[in-house]
Scaffold this motif. Structure first.
Motif: not given
Length: 222
Positions: A32-36, A49-58, A169-175
């Motif tokens: 399933g999921d947690k916070w989407g 999704r973390l970028q979207e969550l940043d707007k919701e939960k800082n 900032k955009p996704f870093d492929p090195d991650m």
């Protein structure tokens, strides 16, 4: 009716105490999921999704767990545009460091020193302006100047450390080289009480495999 009420009251009290005693709450999510944030998602989809969550939960940023310091500018050449700062650190004898911050497209702040770094207009202070990194330098110039600085023996042993990944900032492929990310969420539960979620994301074979969530509450004193 009164008898039923008295029977229910201890049960309600017990439930309330039990719920409180359950903290910290530890969840392990493998379906399933947690916070989407969905199990089975790719690195890039999780980051989105973390970028979207940043707007919701800082959230602000996500840690790339176990990422080690780099030893040469060439190793971070293509990574710098994805970050908002870089630290150059001497760890040989006494900790000394320089912090270069660039939240926008130019160097906004430079500080250097040990426990209490001092703000400065360029780093290193002893080098000519054409070699040193200056405030208001374009971010694109940082790598070129680091290459020149690292050719000088007095600086070529410094470790290069990237901060937690800023979500603006955009996704870093090195991650994608790292199997574990981490972040935290702080919430206001009620006046004087904060909730804190510590979250670890575990990847396997390029997909999100597990979410570990540790939640606790603490009193805040002004």
């Amino acid at each position: 009716m009164k008898r039923l009420f008295f029977l229910l009251f201890p049960a309600i009290l017990l439930f309330s105490c039990s719920k409180k005693d359950q903290l910290p709450l530890i969840e392990t999510i493998t379906k399933g999921d947690k916070w989407g944030i969905k199990i089975g998602s790719s690195y890039a989809d999780v980051y989105s999704r973390l970028q979207e969550l940043d707007k919701e939960k800082n959230l602000s940023s996500v840690a790339v767990v176990y990422r080690q310091p780099f030893s040469s500018p060439q190793q971070v050449q293509y990574l710098l545009p994805y970050y908002n700062a870089v630290t150059l650190m001497d760890t040989t004898v006494v900790i000394d460091r320089a912090l270069i911050q660039f939240p926008g497209d130019k160097v906004a702040a430079i500080s250097s020193g040990g426990a209490l770094p001092e703000e400065m207009n360029q780093w290193p202070a002893s080098l000519p302006p054409e070699t040193a990194i200056l405030k208001n330098d374009p971010v694109g110039d940082i790598y070129t100047k680091l290459v020149a600085i690292y050719k000088i023996p007095a600086y070529n042993y410094l470790k290069i450390i990237l901060p937690d990944k800023p979500l603006n900032k955009p996704f870093d492929p090195d991650m994608e080289k790292y199997a574990e990310w981490g972040f935290s969420i702080t919430t206001d539960v009620k006046p004087g009480v904060k909730g804190n979620s510590i979250v670890r994301l575990y990847f396997k074979d390029g997909k999100l495999n597990k979410i570990l969530h540790n939640y606790n509450e603490s009193e805040v004193y002004n």
